[in-house]
Write an enzyme that holds these catalytic residues in place. Sequence first.
Site, PDB file in Angstrom:
ATOM      1  N   LYS A 250       0.862  -1.191   0.000  1.00  0.00           N
ATOM      2  CA  LYS A 250       0.000   0.000   0.000  1.00  0.00           C
ATOM      3  C   LYS A 250       0.886   1.224   0.000  1.00  0.00           C
ATOM      4  CE  LYS A 250      -4.539   0.622   0.542  1.00  0.00           C
ATOM      5  NZ  LYS A 250      -5.512  -0.443   0.294  1.00  0.00           N
TER       6      LYS A 250
HETATM    7  N1  GLU Z   1      -7.452  -0.212  -2.916  1.00  0.00           N
HETATM    8  C1  GLU Z   1      -8.227  -1.410  -3.076  1.00  0.00           C
HETATM    9  C2  GLU Z   1      -8.172  -2.246  -1.806  1.00  0.00           C
HETATM   10  O1  GLU Z   1      -7.928  -1.744  -0.754  1.00  0.00           O
HETATM   11  C3  GLU Z   1      -7.868  -2.171  -4.327  1.00  0.00           C
HETATM   12  C4  GLU Z   1      -6.461  -2.681  -4.387  1.00  0.00           C
HETATM   13  C5  GLU Z   1      -6.063  -3.264  -5.729  1.00  0.00           C
HETATM   14  O2  GLU Z   1      -6.883  -3.351  -6.630  1.00  0.00           O
HETATM   15  O3  GLU Z   1      -4.899  -3.631  -5.820  1.00  0.00           O
HETATM   16  O4  GLU Z   1      -8.471  -3.411  -1.818  1.00  0.00           O
END
Ligand code: GLU
Length: 439
Positions: free
Chosen positions: A125
Amino acid sequence: MSTDASAKASPKQADTAPSLKDRGNLFEIAGRQVDKAMKLINLDDDVAQILAQPKNEIITNFPVRMDNGKFQIFKGYRVQHNNILGPYKGGIRYHHEANLDEMKALASWMTYKSALHEIPFGGGKGGIKVDPRQHSKTELERITRRFTAALGSNIGPEFDIPAPDVGTNEQTMVWMMDTYMNIVAQSERNSVRGVVTGKSVTSGGSYGRREATGQGVVHCITEWAKDKNFNLDGAHVIIQGFGNVGTYTARLLSQKGAVVVGVGDVGGYIANPEGINPHKLSEHVAKTGSVAGYKGATKVTREEFFGLEADIFVPAALELELGLKEAKALKVKMVVEGANGPTYPEAEDYLLGKGVDVIPDILCNSGGVIVSYYEWLQNKRSEQWDTADVLARLEKRMKQTYANVRQYAQAHKTDWRTASYAIGLERLQHCYRERGIFP
Ligand code: GLU
């Protein structure tokens, strides 16, 4: 806000929860949740120690020229939690309170989310400490491109694959992709399209990605309703956050006859016992940036919102919004976590004690990363799947994992969050035992 694209953030939060730094340490709270599952399955100590910290924590401070010609320094993060099951994967968040412990928690949840759903990805992240509302499109483009260049080879389609999250969207991903393409060898450009997911369809995104997270949330609600013999037609729903996840959850639930009776976001809270039309509300939000002031509903306080007469609550905003006070006010039968980490452990204990079902984030908000996986596959194979195909695959996988968690929770007499983590942890441990730990 939401786990996904186009959510908006503003420092002026009237009648909302405390600022993020006053909500507690998210990484410590995430650790407490995982510990419970680690104990349940007696996870080997070495694997527990590996998972207790991210592998890499990247922080970059970079300058960007503003529209007025002056430079501003921004702080960007990319936390890579674990990649034993595949490339690091997870969103990029733009928020004025973004911080390292938050990124660490969110990155670890991505590891468990992918492991739980058997997607061959690890967890990561990242984000920038910036309020996207305070910047023009041209500034946001330069901020995004400079950040992507600063990350350089720390991301890549076979190494670490960002996606949208709170405060970012398809456009952000297309800028990231284009910047990355321009820093690799010319002959490789088209093969690195999969460096990010959640792109627009024209730039290599997948059909169905935009609605994927909300769709996944709705699949879980539908499965729950079947199990409980609960009729969704006429059910009352309250939704906190009207970004990508909240919007699509509202739209798809109303197609099933459910009635959205309350919505809130960073600008305020609104209610209407007769129902709020999600499409009209979206139009209002697109124009004004918030649900506040919507003509088809009455303004309520945050406290009143949580106490509304409803059956289902979907937190689809930021983390740690649902504390003990809010849990005590809730009258619902189920909480479905569209957001990542919206619930304090003590609030969850209270709700479970009262017989309220809590469907955890890593189970129900995974539609986004699941379709991200399909997007990545399509990019690898130079294919374009149609919407029906993508959504059918998503439905099958969501229902399968939902059934696995239900069965695990029953067999081990545990809550669904612990069951979800335990399934993910068992997969991770299995892989570590097979591969061994180098050298
Ligand atoms: N931000 C989204 C999550 O927290 C999607 C992450 C992604 O598609 O890699 O799951």
